[in-house]
Design a protein around this motif. Structure first.
Motif, PDB file in Angstrom:
ATOM      1  N   THR A 198      65.672  12.586  28.412  1.00 59.07           N
ATOM      2  CA  THR A 198      64.406  12.005  28.886  1.00 59.07           C
ATOM      3  C   THR A 198      63.377  11.774  27.780  1.00 59.07           C
ATOM      4  O   THR A 198      62.418  11.027  28.003  1.00 59.07           O
ATOM      5  CB  THR A 198      63.775  12.927  29.946  1.00 59.07           C
ATOM      6  N   PHE A 199      63.522  12.431  26.638  1.00 62.98           N
ATOM      7  CA  PHE A 199      62.564  12.350  25.530  1.00 62.98           C
ATOM      8  C   PHE A 199      61.166  12.812  25.946  1.00 62.98           C
ATOM      9  O   PHE A 199      60.166  12.319  25.427  1.00 62.98           O
ATOM     10  CB  PHE A 199      62.492  10.917  24.968  1.00 62.98           C
ATOM     11  N   ARG A 200      61.103  13.780  26.836  1.00 59.39           N
ATOM     12  CA  ARG A 200      59.813  14.312  27.299  1.00 59.39           C
ATOM     13  C   ARG A 200      59.748  15.792  26.928  1.00 59.39           C
ATOM     14  O   ARG A 200      59.826  16.684  27.779  1.00 59.39           O
ATOM     15  CB  ARG A 200      59.655  14.088  28.801  1.00 59.39           C
ATOM     16  N   ALA A 201      59.595  16.043  25.635  1.00 57.80           N
ATOM     17  CA  ALA A 201      59.715  17.401  25.106  1.00 57.80           C
ATOM     18  C   ALA A 201      58.584  18.314  25.581  1.00 57.80           C
ATOM     19  O   ALA A 201      58.825  19.480  25.913  1.00 57.80           O
ATOM     20  CB  ALA A 201      59.750  17.364  23.582  1.00 57.80           C
ATOM     21  N   VAL A 202      57.352  17.804  25.612  1.00 51.97           N
ATOM     22  CA  VAL A 202      56.213  18.656  25.928  1.00 51.97           C
ATOM     23  C   VAL A 202      56.329  19.239  27.331  1.00 51.97           C
ATOM     24  O   VAL A 202      56.217  20.458  27.544  1.00 51.97           O
ATOM     25  CB  VAL A 202      54.888  17.878  25.780  1.00 51.97           C
ATOM     26  N   GLU A 203      56.560  18.390  28.300  1.00 51.73           N
ATOM     27  CA  GLU A 203      56.631  18.856  29.684  1.00 51.73           C
ATOM     28  C   GLU A 203      57.810  19.806  29.897  1.00 51.73           C
ATOM     29  O   GLU A 203      57.684  20.826  30.589  1.00 51.73           O
ATOM     30  CB  GLU A 203      56.747  17.654  30.622  1.00 51.73           C
ATOM     31  N   ILE A 204      58.936  19.489  29.278  1.00 46.82           N
ATOM     32  CA  ILE A 204      60.133  20.325  29.466  1.00 46.82           C
ATOM     33  C   ILE A 204      59.955  21.682  28.816  1.00 46.82           C
ATOM     34  O   ILE A 204      60.292  22.725  29.409  1.00 46.82           O
ATOM     35  CB  ILE A 204      61.372  19.600  28.920  1.00 46.82           C
ATOM     36  N   PHE A 205      59.390  21.720  27.614  1.00 45.27           N
ATOM     37  CA  PHE A 205      59.201  23.006  26.943  1.00 45.27           C
ATOM     38  C   PHE A 205      58.103  23.826  27.609  1.00 45.27           C
ATOM     39  O   PHE A 205      58.133  25.066  27.552  1.00 45.27           O
ATOM     40  CB  PHE A 205      58.896  22.800  25.465  1.00 45.27           C
ATOM     41  N   ILE A 206      57.127  23.182  28.235  1.00 46.29           N
ATOM     42  CA  ILE A 206      56.137  23.925  29.013  1.00 46.29           C
ATOM     43  C   ILE A 206      56.822  24.627  30.184  1.00 46.29           C
ATOM     44  O   ILE A 206      56.552  25.805  30.478  1.00 46.29           O
ATOM     45  CB  ILE A 206      55.020  22.992  29.503  1.00 46.29           C
ATOM     46  N   CYS A 207      57.727  23.926  30.842  1.00 43.75           N
ATOM     47  CA  CYS A 207      58.465  24.529  31.952  1.00 43.75           C
ATOM     48  C   CYS A 207      59.341  25.682  31.470  1.00 43.75           C
ATOM     49  O   CYS A 207      59.396  26.745  32.099  1.00 43.75           O
ATOM     50  CB  CYS A 207      59.323  23.473  32.642  1.00 43.75           C
ATOM     51  N   ALA A 208      60.036  25.477  30.347  1.00 45.19           N
ATOM     52  CA  ALA A 208      60.889  26.536  29.801  1.00 45.19           C
ATOM     53  C   ALA A 208      60.053  27.744  29.393  1.00 45.19           C
ATOM     54  O   ALA A 208      60.409  28.892  29.683  1.00 45.19           O
ATOM     55  CB  ALA A 208      61.683  26.006  28.608  1.00 45.19           C
ATOM     56  N   GLY A 209      58.924  27.481  28.736  1.00 44.14           N
ATOM     57  CA  GLY A 209      58.064  28.594  28.335  1.00 44.14           C
ATOM     58  C   GLY A 209      57.512  29.362  29.516  1.00 44.14           C
ATOM     59  O   GLY A 209      57.365  30.588  29.457  1.00 44.14           O
ATOM     60  N   SER A 210      57.210  28.661  30.607  1.00 44.74           N
ATOM     61  CA  SER A 210      56.682  29.348  31.785  1.00 44.74           C
ATOM     62  C   SER A 210      57.718  30.281  32.400  1.00 44.74           C
ATOM     63  O   SER A 210      57.364  31.333  32.947  1.00 44.74           O
ATOM     64  CB  SER A 210      56.213  28.322  32.819  1.00 44.74           C
ATOM     65  N   ILE A 211      59.006  29.927  32.297  1.00 39.70           N
ATOM     66  CA  ILE A 211      60.059  30.802  32.828  1.00 39.70           C
ATOM     67  C   ILE A 211      60.141  32.087  32.012  1.00 39.70           C
ATOM     68  O   ILE A 211      60.197  33.198  32.560  1.00 39.70           O
ATOM     69  CB  ILE A 211      61.408  30.064  32.840  1.00 39.70           C
ATOM     70  N   TYR A 212      60.138  31.953  30.676  1.00 38.65           N
ATOM     71  CA  TYR A 212      60.153  33.151  29.827  1.00 38.65           C
ATOM     72  C   TYR A 212      58.896  33.995  30.059  1.00 38.65           C
ATOM     73  O   TYR A 212      58.957  35.235  30.081  1.00 38.65           O
ATOM     74  CB  TYR A 212      60.240  32.748  28.355  1.00 38.65           C
ATOM     75  N   LEU A 213      57.753  33.331  30.237  1.00 37.49           N
ATOM     76  CA  LEU A 213      56.506  34.057  30.477  1.00 37.49           C
ATOM     77  C   LEU A 213      56.572  34.839  31.778  1.00 37.49           C
ATOM     78  O   LEU A 213      56.148  36.003  31.842  1.00 37.49           O
ATOM     79  CB  LEU A 213      55.343  33.067  30.513  1.00 37.49           C
ATOM     80  N   LEU A 214      57.131  34.233  32.816  1.00 39.33           N
ATOM     81  CA  LEU A 214      57.242  34.912  34.104  1.00 39.33           C
ATOM     82  C   LEU A 214      58.158  36.129  34.000  1.00 39.33           C
ATOM     83  O   LEU A 214      57.850  37.200  34.541  1.00 39.33           O
ATOM     84  CB  LEU A 214      57.772  33.934  35.162  1.00 39.33           C
ATOM     85  N   ILE A 215      59.280  35.977  33.294  1.00 46.72           N
ATOM     86  CA  ILE A 215      60.194  37.113  33.113  1.00 46.72           C
ATOM     87  C   ILE A 215      59.477  38.263  32.413  1.00 46.72           C
ATOM     88  O   ILE A 215      59.568  39.426  32.830  1.00 46.72           O
ATOM     89  CB  ILE A 215      61.439  36.687  32.315  1.00 46.72           C
TER      90      ILE A 215
END
Length: 241
Positions: A190-207
Motif C-alpha cells: 500500500t505504500f502507507r508506512a505512517v498509518e501502518i506503523f502507527i497501528c503496529a506501534g499501538s499493538i506493542y504499546l497495548l501489550i
C-alpha cells in the motif's frame, strides 16, 4: 489519516499477535531460568563458575541483538553437516527456534545482572537473623533471600520484559510472520508506512501496558508492608473535626 484503513490494518496485524506473544513469553521464561542460573554462578566462590557466567553476560550485553539473531540463524547454517551429525539441525533450520534462542540468550544476560544485584541488596542483618534461627540454606533462600530479592528485582525486571516484547519485532528479519513482518508486507502493498506503523506501534504499546500493570499488581501483592494502613474510625473523625 484514513481511520477506516487504519482499523482494517489493525485487524490484519492482529494475525501476527499470537506469534509475538509466544516469542515474548517463552523467551522471558527460558531467559529467566537461565538468568537465575547465571546469577548464582556469578555469586559463587569458585572461579570455574564465575568467569563463564561473567563472560556470557559480557558478550550478550555487549553485542546487538540483531547481530546475535543473524549469527544464530545464518551463521550456524554454515555448519550444517556438523549440526546434522550432532542431531540438532532440526532446531537450527527453523527460524522460530533460532529467534527464540537469540531472544532467550539476550534477555538472560540482562536479567542475570538484575537478579545478581537484587540478591546482593538483601540486608545482611536479615540473613544473619535467619541463620540465628537455625534456618537451612534452602529455607533461608525460600523465606528471606528469595522474597526480598524478588521485590527488589521486579521494577528493573519489568523493564527487561517490556524490552523483550519490543525486541520480538527483530524476528521479522528472518521471515517470521509476527506483527512487524505483517506490517512490512502491508507497507510494500500500500505504500502507507505512517498509518501502518502507527497501528503496529499501538499493538506493542497495548501489550506493554498490560505487562506493566500485571507486574505492578504483583509488586503490590508482594509488598504488604508498604501499603497504607487503614485509618481508625476515631482517628478519622478527630482529623475531620
Amino acid at each position: 489519516m484514513d481511520f477506516a484503513f487504519m482499523a482494517e490494518t489493525w485487524l490484519a496485524l492482529l494475525a501476527g499477535l499470537p506469534l509475538t506473544l509466544k516469542l515474548a513469553g517463552w523467551s522471558v521464561l527460558c531467559g529467566g531460568a537461565l538468568a537465575l542460573l547465571l546469577a548464582l554462578m556469578s555469586l559463587s566462590r569458585h572461579r570455574a563458575l564465575v568467569w563463564p557466567a561473567r563472560g556470557f553476560v559480557f558478550v550478550f550485553r555487549g553485542t546487538p541483538l540483531l547481530v546475535q539473531v543473524f549469527l544464530i540463524y545464518y551463521g550456524l547454517g554454515q555448519f550444517r553437516p556438523t549440526l546434522q551429525a550432532w542431531g540438532v539441525w532440526w532446531f537450527f533450520r527453523e527460524a522460530y527456534w533460532c529467534a527464540l534462542l537469540a531472544l532467550s540468550l539476550n534477555t538472560a544476560a540482562y536479567a542475570a545482572e538484575i537478579i545478581r544485584g537484587a540478591i546482593l541488596s538483601v540486608p545482611h542483618g536479615q540473613i544473619e537473623a535467619g541463620r540465628a534461627c537455625g534456618m537451612s540454606r534452602f529455607t533461608l533462600a525460600r523465606r528471606i533471600t528469595g522474597p526480598i530479592a524478588l521485590r527488589q528485582a521486579l521494577p528493573a525486571y519489568s523493564n527487561e520484559i517490556v524490552s523483550m516484547v519490543k525486541a520480538t519485532s527483530l524476528a521479522s528479519i528472518i521471515t517470521l510472520a509476527e506483527v512487524t513482518f505483517i506490517a512490512q508486507k502491508l507497507i510494500a502493498q500500500t505504500f502507507r508506512a505512517v498509518e501502518i506503523f502507527i497501528c503496529a506501534g499501538s499493538i506493542y504499546l497495548l501489550i506493554n501496558i498490560l505487562v506493566t500493570r500485571a507486574i505492578l499488581g504483583l509488586e503490590y501483592w508482594l509488598s504488604p508492608h508498604l501499603r497504607a494502613a487503614p485509618r481508625e474510625p476515631a482517628a478519622a473523625e478527630a482529623a475531620h473535626a
